[in-house]
Design a protein around this motif. Structure first.
Motif, short mmCIF file in Angstrom:
data_model
loop_
_atom_site.label_atom_id
_atom_site.label_comp_id
_atom_site.label_asym_id
_atom_site.label_seq_id
_atom_site.Cartn_x
_atom_site.Cartn_y
_atom_site.Cartn_z
N ILE A 194 3.97 -3.33 -0.06
CA ILE A 194 3.28 -4.61 0.16
C ILE A 194 2.64 -4.64 1.54
N PHE A 195 3.36 -4.16 2.56
CA PHE A 195 2.84 -4.12 3.92
C PHE A 195 1.58 -3.25 4.01
N LEU A 196 1.63 -2.06 3.42
CA LEU A 196 0.48 -1.16 3.49
C LEU A 196 -0.75 -1.73 2.78
N GLY A 197 -0.53 -2.53 1.75
CA GLY A 197 -1.65 -3.14 1.04
C GLY A 197 -2.49 -4.05 1.92
N SER A 198 -1.89 -4.64 2.94
CA SER A 198 -2.65 -5.53 3.82
C SER A 198 -3.58 -4.76 4.75
N TYR A 199 -3.44 -3.43 4.80
CA TYR A 199 -4.28 -2.64 5.69
C TYR A 199 -5.36 -1.86 4.96
N LEU A 200 -5.72 -2.29 3.76
CA LEU A 200 -6.82 -1.67 3.03
C LEU A 200 -8.14 -1.74 3.80
N LEU B 257 8.36 -3.01 10.73
CA LEU B 257 9.72 -3.46 11.04
C LEU B 257 9.75 -4.92 11.47
N ILE B 258 8.82 -5.31 12.32
CA ILE B 258 8.77 -6.71 12.80
C ILE B 258 8.45 -7.65 11.63
N THR B 259 7.47 -7.26 10.83
CA THR B 259 7.07 -8.10 9.69
C THR B 259 8.19 -8.21 8.66
N HIS B 260 8.85 -7.10 8.37
CA HIS B 260 9.93 -7.11 7.39
C HIS B 260 11.12 -7.94 7.87
N LYS B 261 11.52 -7.73 9.12
CA LYS B 261 12.68 -8.45 9.65
C LYS B 261 12.41 -9.94 9.80
N SER B 262 11.16 -10.31 10.06
CA SER B 262 10.84 -11.73 10.23
C SER B 262 10.66 -12.45 8.89
N GLY B 263 10.67 -11.68 7.78
CA GLY B 263 10.53 -12.29 6.46
C GLY B 263 9.10 -12.68 6.13
N GLN B 264 8.14 -12.15 6.85
CA GLN B 264 6.74 -12.54 6.66
C GLN B 264 5.93 -11.47 5.92
N ILE B 265 6.58 -10.64 5.15
CA ILE B 265 5.92 -9.52 4.49
C ILE B 265 4.83 -9.97 3.50
N LYS C 90 4.47 -31.41 -9.92
CA LYS C 90 5.63 -30.56 -10.17
C LYS C 90 5.19 -29.11 -10.19
N VAL C 91 5.95 -28.27 -9.50
CA VAL C 91 5.66 -26.84 -9.45
C VAL C 91 6.94 -26.06 -9.67
N ARG C 92 6.77 -24.78 -9.93
CA ARG C 92 7.91 -23.87 -9.95
C ARG C 92 7.88 -23.12 -8.62
N THR C 93 9.05 -22.98 -8.01
CA THR C 93 9.11 -22.30 -6.72
C THR C 93 10.21 -21.25 -6.72
N LYS C 94 9.87 -20.12 -6.14
CA LYS C 94 10.84 -19.04 -6.00
C LYS C 94 10.69 -18.49 -4.59
N LYS C 95 11.80 -18.40 -3.88
CA LYS C 95 11.77 -17.92 -2.50
C LYS C 95 11.90 -16.40 -2.50
N VAL C 96 10.92 -15.75 -1.84
CA VAL C 96 10.93 -14.30 -1.69
C VAL C 96 10.68 -14.01 -0.21
N GLN C 97 11.64 -13.35 0.44
CA GLN C 97 11.51 -13.01 1.86
C GLN C 97 11.15 -14.24 2.71
N ASP C 98 11.82 -15.34 2.53
CA ASP C 98 11.64 -16.56 3.32
C ASP C 98 10.32 -17.29 3.08
N ILE C 99 9.55 -16.89 2.07
CA ILE C 99 8.32 -17.59 1.70
C ILE C 99 8.48 -18.07 0.27
N ASN C 100 8.15 -19.33 0.02
CA ASN C 100 8.18 -19.87 -1.35
C ASN C 100 6.89 -19.49 -2.06
N ILE C 101 7.05 -18.92 -3.25
CA ILE C 101 5.90 -18.64 -4.11
C ILE C 101 5.88 -19.76 -5.13
#
Length: 196
Positions: free
Chosen positions: A11-17, A132-140, A180-191
């Motif tokens: 996921i991280f590498l995808g942001s550097y396309l 490492l910073i992005t992963h540990k901060s939950g902002q991936i 009304k929405v459906r929410t699922k938390k992934v790495q500290d971000i709600n989808i």
């Protein structure tokens, strides 16, 4: 829900396309920049040739890996549909945060010479630290390319049952109060997605 390390790396590498595309352009040989790709005086493609790269293995490998990673990321985030039902109380879109996440890094590496092993090693080390910073901060999941897929970043106040929370969320749909929405938390971000 926590992501596994391999999924986080992809996921991280995808942001550097975009950065990979810039590196491929920078790797085009000087001779190729001086020649036209096609002879426009002829109506056939027989005289067309692709530009040559100085380091095609490295440049094209990075481009291929980031392209695969970006597609994986988009498929992953679009597949997250289930989750708890929440009622939106307040939602404020935060468009700048996603852009600000990657813009300085793209600008920083406009001059990376991938044929120079020292600069390439420094570049790889820098990306590893960013990961490492992005992963540990939950902002991936804060990938600026999400804008191209119509995802938006919000600060949202919502309630599930009698529990009220204010957190960050990503949603393809516009979040409006009392919906009304459906929410699922992934790495500290709600989808968040529309409730079925």
């Amino acid at each position: 829900m926590k992501l596994r390390i391999l999924s986080s790396i992809i996921i991280f590498l995808g942001s550097y396309l975009p950065l990979a595309a810039i590196l491929v352009l920078q790797d085009i040989s000087k001779e190729s920049w001086e020649k036209p790709i096609c002879d426009i005086t002829k109506l056939t493609f027989e005289n067309c040739q692709l530009p040559t790269l100085n380091n095609p293995e490295i440049a094209l490998a990075f481009l291929g890996i980031t392209a695969f990673s970006f597609v994986f990321f988009i498929l992953t985030i679009n597949s997250i549909k289930s989750g708890e039902v929440a009622i939106i109380e307040e939602a404020k879109q935060i468009p700048g945060d996603i852009i600000n996440y990657v813009f300085p890094y793209v600008v920083s590496f406009m001059g990376v010479d991938i044929s120079d092993k020292g600069k390439l090693s420094g570049f790889v080390l820098f990306l590893a630290w960013l990961f490492l910073i992005t992963h540990k901060s939950g902002q991936i999941f804060l990938n600026p390319l999400l804008i191209l897929s119509n995802w938006k970043y919000y600060e949202v106040t919502y309630s599930i049952g009698n529990h009220k929370r204010t957190e960050y969320a990503l949603s393809k749909n516009t979040l409006i109060p009392n919906s009304k929405v459906r929410t699922k938390k992934v790495q500290d971000i709600n989808i968040m997605s529309q409730k079925d």
